[in-house]
Write a protein that holds these residues in place. Sequence first.
Motif: not given
Length: 861
Positions: A711-712, A751-760
């Motif tokens: 998230h950071a 974690l994959a969903s979190a990475w996708g949201t962060a990259e967006a």
Amino acid sequence: MQIKHFARPLSRLFGTAPDDSPTAADPGIAVDSPQRLLAAALEGGDETLRQAVKLVDGEGLRTLAGLHVGTASDVPARLERAAQERLAQLIDAGSLEFETLRAPPVNLSALLAVAGYSSDPERLPRTLASIDGAERRALVLAGPSSRIRQLAAQSVSDPAELRQLLKQLHGKDKNVYKIIREKCDALNAAEQTVDKARNDAIRACESLERHAHRIYEAVYEPTLRHFHTRWQALEAYAAPDVRKRAARAIERCEEIIAEHQQRIGQEAAEAAARIAREAERVEAVRHAELESARTREEAERTAAETAARREAEEAARAATAAAEAAALREVNALIGKAHAALRDGATGRASGLRRALEENLAALAAVPPSVSRQVQKLDTSLGELKAWKEHAVAPKRAELIQEMESLIGASLEPKALAERIHQLQEDWKTVSKGVLSDSDADWQRFHQAAERAYQPCREHFEAQAKLRQANAEKRRAILQRLRVFEAAHSGENPDWRAFVTVLREAPQEWRRHFPIERTPARELQKEFDAAIRRLQVRLDTWHGANAEEKRLLIRRAASLVDLSDGREATEAVKRLQAQWKELGAAGPDQDRSLWEEFRGHCDAVFQKRQQAHTDYTAGLQSNKARAVALCEEAEQLAGKSATDLLDGAAKMPEWRAAFEAVGELPRAEERGLKSRFERALDRVKASIAAQRAREKERSLEDLLEAASRIHAYGRAVSQAAPVTEREALKQAAEAFIAGISHWPKGNAEALASAWGTAEAGQPLDAAHEKALRLLCVRSEILEDLPTPVEDQELRREYQMQRLVERMGRGHDGIDDSVESLSLEWIRGNSASQEIYQSLFTRFCGSLRSSRTGASRRVSGR
């Protein structure tokens, strides 16, 4: 006083302040308000309290019953129970609708208590069926009564919920744990059945596919029907791709059958054509043969008629000649027989042949001269012989008369005398044959002498006849006694000793009554033999049954020799000996040998008992040593931790099987050893559960820490931070994630969903912050923690939303747990750093409280 002690809670319930003056506290003063009345009733008995509660109604009664959440905690238990019973009475009487009590917010435990006090036995189950899953789970774990917990457990059907409850109920209410365990066992059995059916469906499909690659043979179609029937029974459990494979295999098999049938049809058509051509050829040949045969038959018939006429004429001539020749041969034969009779001196027989000869001569058309001369010669010889015989027979008659008269009064035995008289009579007949004249005086004298000589024989034979008749009557009496005896002993338990006596004495008495007339003797002997045979068969059957029973006892006694339990074998042998005494005889030829064999086995059992007792005691001590070793091994494992503990947990089933296989233990120490083993296993299980709880807690903490780092990074991306800063945050998150070896279930997707949201790099807006705050609220609701003032409105909205969903669908679709909330936090978006850090700390604190409580529960178990 007790009135003052309860005055403050009652005043909060009814909204009026109590009077602390001495007058209000005095029991002798009349009470004029409900709270004072109830406070005074608390000092009395239960009946007084129930009567006092009847004076309260409406919201006050509901409040006293604890139906409003957060308002009944200060009400005494007796008062609360009395109020609940009063509400149940009003509902049963129809004065109050039960559904009106369910208006939220309602204390579910109190509501169920009211339903339980109701006289309607179905009200409590209906109420339990109407609550949502989370509340039902709470009731299963901590319901107010065992009945409510059991009913709630019976209403649970979700597989995941059942398995979770099974873990949580271990060591708690045994009845509820048994219900959940039985449901889980049934669920596991159903899943195993489905798995087996699915595997069987795959094998059935493979059988069809293999069959589709075979060539057609005699058993091809029956085999396909068998495989097809088996597949139809399992098709419902098969996966779609397996169904397609099976359909293709069946289609191919049907094509092979169709090809074979087509080939068979072609071959049948060709064979039919060949048969038709052959039939035409055969029919033509047959017509030609019939025509030739008809012509031949006509010629043969004409020739046969001509030959028949000639044969008939010749046969008639031959028959006439044959008849004359036969008549002539008969005449010559009679002449020869007559001369032979004359040579034997049989004038009577010769006279008879001469008469027959005369009849045959009359049948001849013409008597030859040679035959006439032979007849004349026969007549001359016959006359001469008759004249000579008449002259020679007179002295012989006189001799026979004299010998017969000498037998009168003779001292011969009656039987010998009768035989001699009969012989003389036969001699008289012999000498009188062929005599032309007979003297009546000689015959009368011979006859009278025979009558007088036979008189002693007649008297003797009459006495013998009477004796034979008496013997016959005695034998009939014996037969009648045998019939009576047989009828009297036709039941299931006859007197077998009497059978033996009758079969021994009856033939002896029968033989004593002799002689007897032959005709009745045969009939009586036949009946006697049949009666004796029937009795003997019954006795032999009884002997055979006894012998078989004794052989069975011998086999059972022989089997007891190998029985390990000496005491049981000895008692069994004693019972067999008692049964042996109750059995009857097995026949004189078997009784002794059977008894010797039986006694030998019994002696072997008694001799073995002492040795078996010694071996048994040694075996108990050996089993005890093995049980103690297993207890010590389990106790040592319970003291270990971390990897050693988890690695050793795999041995628990082996220990359990080994302990159960130890066998019998010393009776005085058996309970102590079993209890020690169970305590050791419980300690191991508790240590394992605590270790896994710690690992789970660490994994969740690692997961949330990874989420915080991702998230950071996402916050940096959304705020367009410098590339170096973003890359540093990303590398730090990736390095942290790579360094963790154990993650909770579902972490990869989260974690994959979190990475996708962060990259967006979505902008940080209020909706993201609200979603994070809602997760904090849900975690606080999960652990019954207070919510900060700024989010209390959000908490009320969420609870109202859940209530509306539950009322609309009858099921709460949100599965709030530590794991699910953690995964939702990871998938969520970020907020500003300050707000995110505050919410993250708050969220982790709620979940930490949950894990701490779970750890305490595990340790307590």
